[in-house]
Design a protein around this motif. Structure first.
Motif, PDB file in Angstrom:
ATOM      1  N   LEU A 115       4.333  14.800  14.812  1.00 23.88           N
ATOM      2  CA  LEU A 115       4.408  16.011  15.646  1.00 23.88           C
ATOM      3  C   LEU A 115       3.159  16.846  15.413  1.00 23.88           C
ATOM      4  N   VAL A 116       2.168  16.651  16.285  1.00 20.59           N
ATOM      5  CA  VAL A 116       0.901  17.358  16.151  1.00 20.59           C
ATOM      6  C   VAL A 116       1.123  18.860  16.325  1.00 20.59           C
ATOM      7  N   GLY A 117       0.613  19.641  15.383  1.00 14.92           N
ATOM      8  CA  GLY A 117       0.744  21.092  15.437  1.00 14.92           C
ATOM      9  C   GLY A 117       1.990  21.613  14.760  1.00 14.92           C
ATOM     10  N   HIS A 118       2.916  20.719  14.461  1.00 10.97           N
ATOM     11  CA  HIS A 118       4.141  21.122  13.774  1.00 10.97           C
ATOM     12  C   HIS A 118       3.853  21.337  12.289  1.00 10.97           C
ATOM     13  N   HIS A 119       4.653  22.189  11.633  1.00  8.05           N
ATOM     14  CA  HIS A 119       4.422  22.466  10.206  1.00  8.05           C
ATOM     15  C   HIS A 119       4.564  21.216   9.342  1.00  8.05           C
ATOM     16  N   SER A 120       5.235  20.179   9.896  1.00 11.19           N
ATOM     17  CA  SER A 120       5.458  18.937   9.124  1.00 11.19           C
ATOM     18  C   SER A 120       4.332  17.918   9.320  1.00 11.19           C
ATOM     19  N   GLU A 121       3.342  18.238  10.155  1.00 10.28           N
ATOM     20  CA  GLU A 121       2.317  17.246  10.504  1.00 10.28           C
ATOM     21  C   GLU A 121       1.571  16.716   9.269  1.00 10.28           C
ATOM     22  N   LYS A 122       1.076  17.633   8.437  1.00  8.01           N
ATOM     23  CA  LYS A 122       0.272  17.221   7.269  1.00  8.01           C
ATOM     24  C   LYS A 122       1.107  16.380   6.310  1.00  8.01           C
ATOM     25  N   ARG A 123       2.344  16.829   6.042  1.00 10.80           N
ATOM     26  CA  ARG A 123       3.216  16.099   5.129  1.00 10.80           C
ATOM     27  C   ARG A 123       3.557  14.720   5.683  1.00 10.80           C
ATOM     28  N   ASP A 124       3.780  14.658   7.001  1.00  7.74           N
ATOM     29  CA  ASP A 124       4.113  13.377   7.635  1.00  7.74           C
ATOM     30  C   ASP A 124       2.936  12.412   7.570  1.00  7.74           C
ATOM     31  N   ARG A 125       1.740  12.913   7.831  1.00 10.18           N
ATOM     32  CA  ARG A 125       0.548  12.052   7.780  1.00 10.18           C
ATOM     33  C   ARG A 125       0.336  11.510   6.354  1.00 10.18           C
ATOM     34  N   ASN A 126       0.492  12.377   5.378  1.00  7.31           N
ATOM     35  CA  ASN A 126       0.322  11.942   3.984  1.00  7.31           C
ATOM     36  C   ASN A 126       1.374  10.891   3.599  1.00  7.31           C
ATOM     37  N   PHE A 127       2.606  11.114   4.077  1.00  3.19           N
ATOM     38  CA  PHE A 127       3.686  10.166   3.768  1.00  3.19           C
ATOM     39  C   PHE A 127       3.399   8.795   4.379  1.00  3.19           C
ATOM     40  N   ARG A 128       2.959   8.795   5.632  1.00  6.83           N
ATOM     41  CA  ARG A 128       2.652   7.521   6.301  1.00  6.83           C
ATOM     42  C   ARG A 128       1.435   6.852   5.650  1.00  6.83           C
ATOM     43  N   ALA A 129       0.475   7.653   5.188  1.00  3.87           N
ATOM     44  CA  ALA A 129      -0.704   7.103   4.509  1.00  3.87           C
ATOM     45  C   ALA A 129      -0.292   6.425   3.204  1.00  3.87           C
ATOM     46  N   ARG A 130       0.682   7.030   2.515  1.00  9.90           N
ATOM     47  CA  ARG A 130       1.187   6.428   1.278  1.00  9.90           C
ATOM     48  C   ARG A 130       1.847   5.072   1.562  1.00  9.90           C
ATOM     49  N   ILE A 131       2.592   5.010   2.667  1.00 12.72           N
ATOM     50  CA  ILE A 131       3.231   3.745   3.057  1.00 12.72           C
ATOM     51  C   ILE A 131       2.171   2.673   3.294  1.00 12.72           C
ATOM     52  N   ASN A 132       1.143   3.040   4.068  1.00  8.28           N
ATOM     53  CA  ASN A 132       0.065   2.082   4.357  1.00  8.28           C
ATOM     54  C   ASN A 132      -0.646   1.649   3.082  1.00  8.28           C
ATOM     55  N   ASN A 133      -0.849   2.591   2.175  1.00  7.14           N
ATOM     56  CA  ASN A 133      -1.545   2.296   0.920  1.00  7.14           C
ATOM     57  C   ASN A 133      -0.736   1.301   0.067  1.00  7.14           C
ATOM     58  N   ILE A 134       0.576   1.519   0.013  1.00  6.09           N
ATOM     59  CA  ILE A 134       1.437   0.612  -0.763  1.00  6.09           C
ATOM     60  C   ILE A 134       1.472  -0.780  -0.120  1.00  6.09           C
ATOM     61  N   GLN A 135       1.471  -0.825   1.209  1.00  2.00           N
ATOM     62  CA  GLN A 135       1.436  -2.109   1.902  1.00  2.00           C
ATOM     63  C   GLN A 135       0.129  -2.852   1.605  1.00  2.00           C
ATOM     64  N   ASP A 136      -0.981  -2.092   1.583  1.00  2.00           N
ATOM     65  CA  ASP A 136      -2.280  -2.701   1.251  1.00  2.00           C
ATOM     66  C   ASP A 136      -2.266  -3.249  -0.179  1.00  2.00           C
ATOM     67  N   GLN A 137      -1.671  -2.489  -1.094  1.00  2.00           N
ATOM     68  CA  GLN A 137      -1.568  -2.948  -2.480  1.00  2.00           C
ATOM     69  C   GLN A 137      -0.721  -4.215  -2.581  1.00  2.00           C
ATOM     70  N   ALA A 138       0.328  -4.269  -1.769  1.00  2.00           N
ATOM     71  CA  ALA A 138       1.187  -5.455  -1.763  1.00  2.00           C
ATOM     72  C   ALA A 138       0.422  -6.678  -1.282  1.00  2.00           C
ATOM     73  N   MET A 139      -0.434  -6.489  -0.279  1.00  2.00           N
ATOM     74  CA  MET A 139      -1.246  -7.599   0.225  1.00  2.00           C
ATOM     75  C   MET A 139      -2.226  -8.087  -0.837  1.00  2.00           C
ATOM     76  N   VAL A 140      -2.814  -7.137  -1.571  1.00  2.00           N
ATOM     77  CA  VAL A 140      -3.745  -7.494  -2.650  1.00  2.00           C
ATOM     78  C   VAL A 140      -3.017  -8.283  -3.733  1.00  2.00           C
ATOM     79  N   SER A 141      -1.837  -7.819  -4.099  1.00  2.00           N
ATOM     80  CA  SER A 141      -1.048  -8.514  -5.122  1.00  2.00           C
ATOM     81  C   SER A 141      -0.654  -9.913  -4.657  1.00  2.00           C
ATOM     82  N   SER A 142      -0.324 -10.047  -3.379  1.00  2.00           N
ATOM     83  CA  SER A 142       0.039 -11.344  -2.826  1.00  2.00           C
ATOM     84  C   SER A 142      -1.157 -12.300  -2.864  1.00  2.00           C
ATOM     85  N   SER A 143      -2.341 -11.774  -2.545  1.00  2.00           N
ATOM     86  CA  SER A 143      -3.558 -12.593  -2.587  1.00  2.00           C
ATOM     87  C   SER A 143      -3.857 -13.044  -4.011  1.00  2.00           C
ATOM     88  N   LYS A 144      -3.654 -12.140  -4.971  1.00  2.00           N
ATOM     89  CA  LYS A 144      -3.871 -12.492  -6.376  1.00  2.00           C
ATOM     90  C   LYS A 144      -2.902 -13.580  -6.823  1.00  2.00           C
TER      91      LYS A 144
END
Length: 296
Positions: free
Chosen positions: A48-77
């Motif tokens: 929700l762009v402009g909503h008070h939750s926008e920054k928190r939501d973006r950070n939360f989704r970024a954390r999800i993507n980051n953990i998924q990337d880490q999972a891919m790295v671990s799988s490759s290892k």
């Protein structure tokens, strides 16, 4: 080191398998964690762009993507270490650290010499214009060459060659000479005695039992020295606390060259006066994974 060769090989395989299992488990946990986090977001819910939750939501989704990337790295290892374990298990090369290396190499040499003579005899039969094809196949059979293979040998290939091509005899002969040289080097090593010398406060140990030339520095050497050591096949052993490589004439030469060329006051490399070009014996004196595995 030679005495526990097979034990070290099995330990190496076990270590790779353990690392593969560890990273596979880690990858599964990370994927599960990312999935659990993503499940709290309603399906199709946009940011929700402009909503008070926008920054928190973006950070939360970024954390999800980051953990998924880490999972891919671990799988490759996990896949990397599983492949390393499989390669180590299936590796049939003859290591210089194997206490039975000379015997195994001698048996391999004898088989290669026999094959060389077989190829020569077969070509002599195949290129005999006085023999019919059936006679050639019959005579090749006397050398234990199966009929199917014999038929293939007497038929011209894409280069119109018959019999065993000359490059196969050349390559096999080169390998025969290489194995002979390697057997001689191992026999020379077995006749050596362990010895130690010190130059510029740096110890060089010829460890015959361990089949290693070892260099012990009083302190961590400068990067330029480490680079030169690596360029000539030396690797740091945390267990031995030394820079080392398998024993060979090349290893002895470069060990002396490197430590005699160090300025002890600056802990840096200087050019040796007796070898202004910096040239010396080429090669590292051992195969990585042709007939030897120095990493064991």
């Amino acid at each position: 080191m030679k005495n526990d060769f097979h034990e070290r090989k099995q330990n190496k395989i076990a270590r790779f398998k353990k690392l593969a299992d560890k990273n596979e488990s880690k990858s599964e946990q990370q994927f599960k964690r990312a999935s659990q986090m993503a499940s709290v977001i309603p399906f199709g819910q946009p940011i929700l762009v402009g909503h008070h939750s926008e920054k928190r939501d973006r950070n939360f989704r970024a954390r999800i993507n980051n953990i998924q990337d880490q999972a891919m790295v671990s799988s490759s290892k996990a896949q990397y270490y599983a492949e390393k374990a499989a390669i180590a298990e299936s590796n049939k090369s003859i290591s210089s650290d194997d206490p039975n290396a000379i015997q195994k190499l001698t048996e391999k040499l004898e088989a290669m010499i026999q094959f060389q003579e077989l190829m020569k005899a077969a070509n002599k039969i195949i290129k005999n214009s006085k023999l019919t094809e059936s006679q050639k196949i019959e005579k090749l059979g006397e050398h234990n060459i199966k009929e199917k293979h014999a038929v293939e040998l007497i038929q011209p290939d894409y280069c119109n060659r018959i019999g065993f091509p000359s490059y196969r005899l050349t390559n096999n002969n080169a390998n025969i000479n290489r194995i002979r040289k390697r057997i001689q080097e191992l026999e020379n090593t077995n006749r050596m005695e362990s010895s130690e010398m010190e130059i510029n406060g740096i110890k060089m140990f010829t460890n015959v039992e361990g089949n290693r030339i070892q260099i012990f520095f009083p302190d961590k050497p400068e990067e330029a020295i480490r680079t030169k050591l690596k360029s000539h096949g030396f690797r740091w052993s945390p267990t031995e606390k030394a820079w080392q490589r398998q024993i060979s004439q090349s290893a002895l030469y470069w060990a002396r060259e490197i430590i005699t060329g160090i300025d002890v006051h600056q802990n840096d490399i200087v050019q040796n006066s007796h070898d202004p070009s910096g040239n010396g014996p080429t090669g590292h004196g051992e195969d990585c994974y042709s007939d030897a595995d120095p990493g064991l």
